[in-house]
Scaffold this motif. Structure first.
Motif, short mmCIF file in Angstrom:
data_model
loop_
_atom_site.label_atom_id
_atom_site.label_comp_id
_atom_site.label_asym_id
_atom_site.label_seq_id
_atom_site.Cartn_x
_atom_site.Cartn_y
_atom_site.Cartn_z
N GLU A 1 0.88 -1.06 0.00
CA GLU A 1 -0.02 -0.01 0.08
C GLU A 1 0.90 1.19 -0.02
O GLU A 1 1.90 1.23 0.81
CB GLU A 1 -0.77 -0.07 1.24
CG GLU A 1 -1.76 -1.09 1.37
CD GLU A 1 -3.01 -0.85 0.49
OE1 GLU A 1 -3.35 0.12 0.36
OE2 GLU A 1 -3.23 -1.98 -0.36
N PRO A 2 0.64 2.21 -0.82
CA PRO A 2 1.35 3.59 -0.66
C PRO A 2 1.24 4.16 0.75
O PRO A 2 -0.02 3.94 1.40
CB PRO A 2 0.31 4.47 -1.64
CG PRO A 2 -0.76 3.95 -1.94
CD PRO A 2 -0.70 2.42 -1.55
N MET A 3 2.16 4.66 1.17
CA MET A 3 1.98 5.08 2.71
C MET A 3 1.13 6.55 2.73
O MET A 3 1.22 7.21 1.91
CB MET A 3 3.53 5.57 3.19
CG MET A 3 4.35 4.44 3.60
SD MET A 3 5.62 4.78 4.71
CE MET A 3 6.91 5.36 3.60
N ASN A 4 0.39 6.39 3.87
CA ASN A 4 -0.45 7.48 4.15
C ASN A 4 0.30 8.71 4.97
O ASN A 4 1.47 8.14 5.73
CB ASN A 4 -1.85 7.28 4.94
CG ASN A 4 -1.56 6.44 5.99
OD1 ASN A 4 -0.64 6.48 6.88
ND2 ASN A 4 -2.28 5.44 6.24
N GLU A 5 -0.18 9.64 5.64
CA GLU A 5 0.47 10.68 6.23
C GLU A 5 0.87 10.21 7.54
O GLU A 5 2.03 10.30 8.02
CB GLU A 5 -0.72 11.91 6.50
CG GLU A 5 -0.52 12.75 5.07
CD GLU A 5 0.65 13.28 4.69
OE1 GLU A 5 1.66 13.68 5.26
OE2 GLU A 5 1.10 13.02 3.34
N ASP A 6 -0.04 9.30 8.40
CA ASP A 6 0.15 8.72 9.60
C ASP A 6 1.47 7.93 9.48
O ASP A 6 2.32 8.10 10.36
CB ASP A 6 -1.00 7.96 10.28
CG ASP A 6 -2.11 8.84 10.59
OD1 ASP A 6 -1.77 10.05 10.96
OD2 ASP A 6 -3.20 8.15 10.98
N ASP A 7 1.64 6.90 8.48
CA ASP A 7 2.66 6.30 8.41
C ASP A 7 4.13 6.97 8.17
O ASP A 7 5.05 6.73 8.78
CB ASP A 7 2.61 5.26 7.16
CG ASP A 7 1.46 4.30 7.38
OD1 ASP A 7 1.30 3.93 8.54
OD2 ASP A 7 1.21 3.81 6.35
N LYS A 8 3.93 8.11 7.32
CA LYS A 8 5.22 8.93 7.16
C LYS A 8 5.58 9.49 8.28
O LYS A 8 6.68 9.37 8.94
CB LYS A 8 4.82 9.93 6.17
CG LYS A 8 4.96 9.58 4.73
CD LYS A 8 4.82 10.50 3.69
CE LYS A 8 4.59 10.10 2.28
NZ LYS A 8 3.64 11.11 1.60
N ARG A 9 4.69 10.01 9.15
CA ARG A 9 4.98 10.59 10.43
C ARG A 9 5.60 9.48 11.45
O ARG A 9 6.50 9.98 12.08
CB ARG A 9 3.64 11.30 11.01
CG ARG A 9 3.48 12.80 10.66
CD ARG A 9 2.56 13.38 11.62
NE ARG A 9 1.27 12.85 11.59
CZ ARG A 9 0.34 13.16 10.73
NH1 ARG A 9 0.56 13.91 9.90
NH2 ARG A 9 -0.96 12.44 10.86
N TRP A 10 5.04 8.43 11.48
CA TRP A 10 5.63 7.40 12.30
C TRP A 10 7.10 6.93 11.86
O TRP A 10 7.99 6.88 12.83
CB TRP A 10 4.67 6.15 12.30
CG TRP A 10 5.29 5.08 13.25
CD1 TRP A 10 5.96 4.07 12.63
CD2 TRP A 10 5.27 5.17 14.62
NE1 TRP A 10 6.65 3.17 13.84
CE2 TRP A 10 5.98 3.85 14.91
CE3 TRP A 10 4.90 5.93 15.78
CZ2 TRP A 10 6.30 3.45 16.19
CZ3 TRP A 10 4.95 5.60 16.87
CH2 TRP A 10 5.77 4.42 17.39
N ASP A 11 7.30 6.88 10.68
CA ASP A 11 8.63 6.50 10.14
C ASP A 11 9.74 7.76 10.38
O ASP A 11 10.72 7.44 10.91
CB ASP A 11 8.60 6.30 8.65
CG ASP A 11 8.16 5.00 8.54
OD1 ASP A 11 7.48 4.31 9.27
OD2 ASP A 11 7.58 4.56 7.05
N GLU A 12 9.23 8.96 10.42
CA GLU A 12 10.10 10.02 10.79
C GLU A 12 10.43 9.88 12.35
O GLU A 12 11.50 10.16 12.75
CB GLU A 12 9.31 11.10 10.39
CG GLU A 12 9.53 11.64 8.87
CD GLU A 12 8.41 12.57 8.45
OE1 GLU A 12 8.42 12.79 7.17
OE2 GLU A 12 7.91 13.50 9.33
N ARG A 13 9.43 9.67 13.14
CA ARG A 13 9.64 9.74 14.43
C ARG A 13 10.65 8.68 14.73
O ARG A 13 11.55 8.64 15.42
CB ARG A 13 8.26 9.38 15.12
CG ARG A 13 8.17 9.66 16.50
CD ARG A 13 6.93 9.44 17.34
NE ARG A 13 7.35 8.84 18.73
CZ ARG A 13 6.33 8.47 19.35
NH1 ARG A 13 5.02 8.69 18.85
NH2 ARG A 13 6.55 8.00 20.58
#
Lengths: 562, 141
Positions: free
Chosen positions: A2-14
């Motif tokens: 699945e393409p990453m959503n905003e929550d996923d991106k924020r989590w990975d950055e964290r």
């Protein structure tokens, strides 16, 4: 994916920020214990796992519920909350009466199923009066020459209530027929018999090294036994496909799963080629895994193997009966992990391995005894091994929840990785033309030898620590454990019994049944089992029946590769 | 290795599996370690009789015989091999046994004429060292 959503991106950055901040700062103060962390299969192990590592999984499709496809969480819905796993310790030595006594001891000690080890002459299709091999009679298993020995082996054991697993391979067809004949002569119908013959010849060529005939007729003989089982003893498992020996010979966990499932596919695909419906045989195929030291990898391995097998059976072989998709499995703790040094440490190793097997969802379990790096086990050592299982069941609480590791970011991620890597190995073997090719080319033997060598190098360079062997070594260690000794006079007594059976049987009938096998054997699609059963009833010996087949099919030459 | 032995051809080792025992992980790991240390190694494969092992030793003109047994029949096979080596005047061969050998059996084996016994967990470096220092002693003497 699945393409990453905003929550996923924020989590990975964290997570990245946490790694470069807190984690890096802590390692600055206290560096990692090792330069790299890996599973025993060599897969990298990260600092932590988060939900990002299981994003690719669909909780409903990939993990699901116990007792439902793809069975990641177990083959039964209730698992050990209903019926506990079967405590099944393998035993076999001396003459049939000696092993029969051990069975009665084990049943009294709390064992709930039987398992038989045969001696090497029986395993390799020779009689106890063989000129060279008679010195191994009754040594590491029980001696069986004729159905008369099989009667003595199971004397007083209710075959209609107790399931029996038999570790027997190239001569399995003969022993399977013997089991059926013993039951029949005692008036027990085939329909109620439960148990297993190992009968997995392919892993013999690549790992355990007990073989007689070349691969193709051997695989066809396995198909014969599966078809025979479906006809006359439908609750019995004529084939138990084994990872155990492959692993103990040196394979990694991933190679254990990949090679074992390739072997299982090979038998079933040969059956399908003979026009046998896969759903007639597959529900009675069972599996046998080795459970080694790396706790999470072993539990994940069992979950991965179940899911991969279910998918292969449904999607590749087109099996329609859900029972064909099920991987029912026995597990044994890893014999190869036991050390001769400080042997009491083996109790701890075995307990931890047993726990991984239970958390992985095994149907039955053999726990090794502490003395097995030196000899077959003594009775006192076996008792600790059996009680280890009772302690896990009653005292730890781990068996009270079904698949408690499900949803662990690490375990689910590892389960997926093992499934994927094992599938790659299966596809590599497919590309070579299948498992018989991988046996004949030497590919599978070399793969396992190379892995064994790599593990040896790791121990010798102290990259892997084995407690008591290359660290925590006791100088001047003395051996203080009781060692099981072979019984005296077994060979002589067994030779006498064989001579007596040969004197009292009807020779003409024996010859006629053997000739019938000889005549039918060249046609590899002719099911030999009814003819083998006739020979067994006539009191033909294991050696006589195997000699006839050696004459027709020839030998498989042992490998000298290392 | 000493400079004296450096001028000699590499040691020749036969690794053998007697009888019906198929456990060959240890035999193969040892064979590989000895080869990597510069020795010339022949592995007989499984299912060998004492006679076929002797034949390999004679044909290869081996300096060392390594017998691997995990089936509990080590005493019988080693005894037969010691007798065969003697009959064939090949007692110069360094004869070592490895596998699942109970400690008390090690003494019995040495009584038969086995030079050394190596149990489970022996580092291969120890084997290489032992063989390098002890092989050819009888021949050179």
């Amino acid at each position: 994916m699945e393409p990453m959503n905003e929550d996923d991106k924020r989590w990975d950055e964290r997570v990245e920020a946490w790694k470069s901040g807190r984690v890096a700062a802590d390692y600055e103060r206290i560096p990692p214990r090792r330069s790299e962390y890996t599973t025993m299969s060599g897969a990298p192990v990260k600092d932590i796992y988060t939900h990002a590592d299981v994003r690719h999984l669909d909780p409903a499709e990939d993990i699901g519920l116990p007792g439902e496809y793809p069975y990641t969480r177990g083959v039964h819905a209730t698992m050990y909350r209903g019926r506990p796993w079967t405590i099944r310790q393998v035993a076999g030595f001396g003459q049939a009466e000696d092993t029969n006594n051990r069975y009665k001891y084990l049943l009294k000690t709390g064992q709930t199923g039987l398992s038989t080890d045969f001696d090497l002459p029986t395993l390799l299709g020779y009689d106890s009066d063989h000129e060279v091999y008679r010195r191994e009679v009754g040594r590491i298993g029980v001696a069986v020459d004729t159905v008369v020995d099989m009667h003595a082996l199971f004397d007083g054991i209710p075959l209609d209530e107790i399931s029996t697993s038999m570790t027997i391979n190239p001569s399995a067809a003969v022993v399977l027929a013997m089991y059926r004949v013993v039951a029949d002569e005692r008036g027990i119908p085939g329909q109620v018999l439960t148990g297993t013959t190992q009968n997995d010849i392919l892993k013999e060529y690549i790992a355990q090294n007990e073989f007689i005939f070349p691969p193709l007729p051997s695989v066809q003989l396995v198909v014969d036994t599966m078809e025979y089982g479906a006809d006359v003893m439908p609750r019995f498992n004529p084939l138990n496909v084994c990872g155990y020996h492959i692993r103990d010979a040196g394979a990694t966990a991933v190679e254990e799963v990949g090679l074992t499932l390739s072997n299982a596919l090979c038998y079933l695909e040969h059956a399908v080629e003979r026009g046998i419906d896969v759903d007639r045989l597959a529900p009675r195929v069972s599996f046998f895994w080795d459970v080694h030291n790396n706790f999470f990898e072993e539990a994940a391995k069992l979950r991965a193997a179940r899911r991969l097998w279910a998918r292969l059976m449904r999607e590749r072989l087109g099996a329609k009966d859900p029972r064909s998709w099920l991987m029912r499995a026995h597990c044994q703790t890893a014999g190869v992990s036991l050390t001769a040094q400080q042997p009491y440490n083996n109790v701890a190793r075995t307990a931890i391995q047993a726990m991984a097997a239970i958390l992985g969802g095994t149907q039955s379990l053999h726990t090794n005894s502490l003395d097995e790096a030196l000899s077959i086990p003594s009775e006192s050592a076996i008792k600790i091994a059996v009680r280890t299982q009772a302690i896990i069941l009653h005292e730890t609480g781990v068996a009270d929840i079904v698949d408690p590791l499900a949803g662990s970011y690490y375990v689910e991620s590892l389960t997926s990785q093992i499934e994927q890597d094992a599938l790659e190995l299966i596809e590599r073997i497919d590309a070579m033309g299948g498992m018989i090719e991988a046996v004949q080319s030497g590919y599978a033997v070399q793969l396992i030898s190379d892995s064994a060598w790599e593990q040896q190098v790791k121990v010798e360079s102290n990259d892997t620590i084995t407690v008591g062997v290359n660290d925590y070594v006791d100088e001047n260690e003395t051996q203080d454990i009781e060692i099981d000794r072979p019984l005296p006079g077994v060979m002589e007594r067994q030779m006498d019994r064989l001579a007596e059976v040969k004197r009292s049987r009807e020779d003409r009938q024996v010859s006629a049944t053997l000739r019938a096998i000889e005549k039918a054997a060249p046609d590899l699609h002719h099911n030999l089992m009814p003819l083998i059963e006739d020979a067994v009833r006539a009191r033909a010996t294991v050696g006589e029946i195997c000699d006839v087949l050696r004459g027709v099919w020839g030998h498989h030459q042992p490998s000298t590769v290392f | 290795m000493t400079s004296a032995s450096a001028s000699l051809p590499p040691l020749k080792v036969v690794i053998a599996k007697p009888g019906l025992d198929g456990h060959d992980r240890g035999a193969k790991v040892v064979a590989r370690a000895l080869r990597d240390s510069g020795m010339e190694v022949v592995y007989t494969g499984i299912y060998q009789s004492p006679e076929s092992i002797l034949r390999a030793v004679v044909q290869e003109d081996a300096d060392v015989l390594g017998l691997s047994s995990l089936s509990g029949a080590h005493l019988e096979y080693a005894r037969d091999l010691c007798a065969l080596l003697k009959e064939n005047d090949r007692q110069d061969v360094l004869f070592v046994v490895g596998g699942t050998i109970p400690p008390e059996d090690a003494e019995t084996l040495k009584g038969y004429g086995v030079h050394e016994v190596f149990g489970p967990g022996t580092p291969t470096a120890e084997l290489v060292e032992y063989i390098s220092s002890n092989a050819r002693q009888a021949r050179l003497a």
